[in-house]
Write an enzyme that holds these catalytic residues in place. Structure first.
Site, mmCIF file in Angstrom:
data_model
loop_
_atom_site.group_PDB
_atom_site.id
_atom_site.type_symbol
_atom_site.label_atom_id
_atom_site.label_comp_id
_atom_site.label_asym_id
_atom_site.label_seq_id
_atom_site.Cartn_x
_atom_site.Cartn_y
_atom_site.Cartn_z
ATOM 1 N N ASP A 35 22.174 23.311 -41.064
ATOM 2 C CA ASP A 35 20.810 23.273 -40.471
ATOM 3 C C ASP A 35 20.810 24.971 -40.141
ATOM 4 O O ASP A 35 21.240 25.807 -39.649
ATOM 5 C CB ASP A 35 21.395 22.315 -38.750
ATOM 6 C CG ASP A 35 21.783 21.288 -39.786
ATOM 7 O OD1 ASP A 35 21.580 20.271 -40.462
ATOM 8 O OD2 ASP A 35 23.387 21.335 -39.070
ATOM 9 N N MET A 68 14.666 22.658 -40.872
ATOM 10 C CA MET A 68 14.505 22.351 -39.549
ATOM 11 C C MET A 68 13.142 23.659 -39.636
ATOM 12 O O MET A 68 13.407 24.240 -38.254
ATOM 13 C CB MET A 68 14.858 22.127 -38.566
ATOM 14 C CG MET A 68 16.001 20.674 -39.068
ATOM 15 S SD MET A 68 17.370 20.606 -37.965
ATOM 16 C CE MET A 68 17.919 21.479 -38.946
#
Ligand code: DX5
Ligand code: ZN
Length: 216
Positions: A35, A68
């Protein structure tokens, strides 16, 4: 195809990334879920390419990199060079999603699209055949350890129907709040890849927890 398990290293011990990576490598985990957060698209900052590059040498398993970040198209080749195999961008930040997906594939990676909890799967109707993986966010992106959003089951069912209607090759990944309590229902609804962060890394025995999710 039997479902895949992708533990998220966001919940691992960053001071011991080598041993955490070796543990995942030896476990029945199929992929590493990685992530990357920029503090702009999401209200948190995690890590970037140097960390991915550093752990790349401890495993040849698929590196599933979830961006992200805003303007992900600027960094496609950098993430490829760092070791990404699957590169997932958020629908919400891509004005030219088709172009970005083609660029990810041209760089030699599988192309993924992540959807925030509020984004309807119908927005992918005209592009589903170009997507290798759709990551349905089952929490608001930015943090590990949040509670699973129950509406996710409906989204998986709807997305599976779209994939079947279009005869698309797309895998469905679920990211956020996945545990042994919701894994079976997600798979039955059509999920192919389950991401699990806290449930794996906060367990007494992460290796066994991964095995249990794999055999659920
Ligand atoms: C959330 C991340 C997830 C997160 C999942 O923004 O995209 O991958 O690490 O963590 P858990 O499984 O703890 O919800
Ligand atoms: Zn993720």
């Amino acid at each position: 195809m039997s479902h895949l398990i992708a533990p998220s290293i966001l919940a691992s011990d960053f001071a011991n990334l080598q041993s955490e990576s070796e543990m995942l490598d030896k476990s029945s985990a199929d992929w590493f879920h990685i992530d990357v957060m920029d503090g702009v698209f999401v209200p948190n900052i995690s890590f970037g390419m140097p960390i991915i590059k550093a752990i790349r040498k401890y495993s040849e398993k698929t590196f599933d990199v979830h961006l992200m970040i805003v303007e992900p198209q600027k960094y496609i080749n950098d993430f490829k060079a760092a070791g990404a195999d699957v590169l997932t961008v958020h629908y919400e930040v891509c004005n030219h999603l088709h172009r970005t997906l083609q660029e990810i594939k041209a760089a030699g990676m599988k192309a993924g699209v992540a959807l925030n909890p509020h984004t309807n799967i119908n927005v992918l109707e005209d592009i589903i055949n170009d997507i290798d993986l759709v990551c349905i966010m089952s929490v608001n992106p930015g943090f590990g350890g949040q509670s699973f959003i129950e509406n996710t089951y409906n989204k998986v069912t709807d997305l599976k129907a779209l994939i079947n209607k279009k005869n698309a090759p797309t895998l469905i990944e679920i990211d956020g709040g996945v545990t042994s309590a919701n894994a079976r229902q997600l798979i039955d609804a059509g999920a192919d890849v389950l991401v699990a962060g806290s449930f794996v890394f906060k367990a007494d025995n992460p290796t066994q927890t991964i095995e249990d999710l794999k055999n659920i």
